[in-house]
Design a protein around this motif. Structure first.
Motif, short mmCIF file in Angstrom:
data_model
loop_
_atom_site.label_atom_id
_atom_site.label_comp_id
_atom_site.label_asym_id
_atom_site.label_seq_id
_atom_site.Cartn_x
_atom_site.Cartn_y
_atom_site.Cartn_z
N ILE A 15 69.74 -43.92 18.03
CA ILE A 15 69.14 -44.62 19.16
C ILE A 15 68.29 -43.58 19.88
N ASN A 16 66.99 -43.80 19.90
CA ASN A 16 66.05 -42.80 20.43
C ASN A 16 65.50 -43.19 21.79
N ILE A 17 66.23 -44.03 22.53
CA ILE A 17 65.83 -44.45 23.87
C ILE A 17 67.01 -44.33 24.81
N LYS A 18 66.71 -44.30 26.10
CA LYS A 18 67.74 -44.27 27.15
C LYS A 18 67.38 -45.30 28.21
N VAL A 19 68.40 -45.82 28.88
CA VAL A 19 68.15 -46.77 29.97
C VAL A 19 67.26 -46.09 31.01
N GLY A 20 66.24 -46.81 31.45
CA GLY A 20 65.29 -46.29 32.43
C GLY A 20 64.06 -45.65 31.82
N GLN A 21 64.10 -45.38 30.53
CA GLN A 21 62.98 -44.74 29.85
C GLN A 21 61.79 -45.70 29.74
N GLU A 22 60.60 -45.16 29.94
CA GLU A 22 59.37 -45.92 29.79
C GLU A 22 58.86 -45.74 28.35
N ILE A 23 58.66 -46.83 27.65
CA ILE A 23 58.11 -46.80 26.29
C ILE A 23 56.65 -47.19 26.39
N THR A 24 55.76 -46.28 25.98
CA THR A 24 54.33 -46.55 26.09
C THR A 24 53.65 -46.69 24.72
#
Length: 70
Positions: A15-24
């Protein structure tokens, strides 16, 4: 709000994301799911991660919601 959907049944390897992270970047590798001994990348959404509904090691099924992106 968009749901990130598992495209296949398999085991969550990364899993390469975290809560609160902005994916652009729509092509960013958000999850890696192993199915039939092949690693498959889950991507295709942009926004802010609101919730992650899967953990490393979980078995997810096709069409399961694995993250909520707003």
């Amino acid at each position: 709000m968009a749901n990130l959907i598992s495209p296949m049944t398999g085991k969550v390897l990364e899993i390469n994301i975290k809560v609160g992270q902005e994916i652009t970047d729509e092509d960013a590798e958000l999850f890696i799911i192993e199915a039939m001994k092949m690693e498959n990348t889950v991507s295709g959404v942009v926004g802010t991660v609101k919730e992650i509904k899967a953990n490393v090691g979980d078995i997810v099924h096709e069409d399961d919601v694995i993250a909520i992106i707003e």
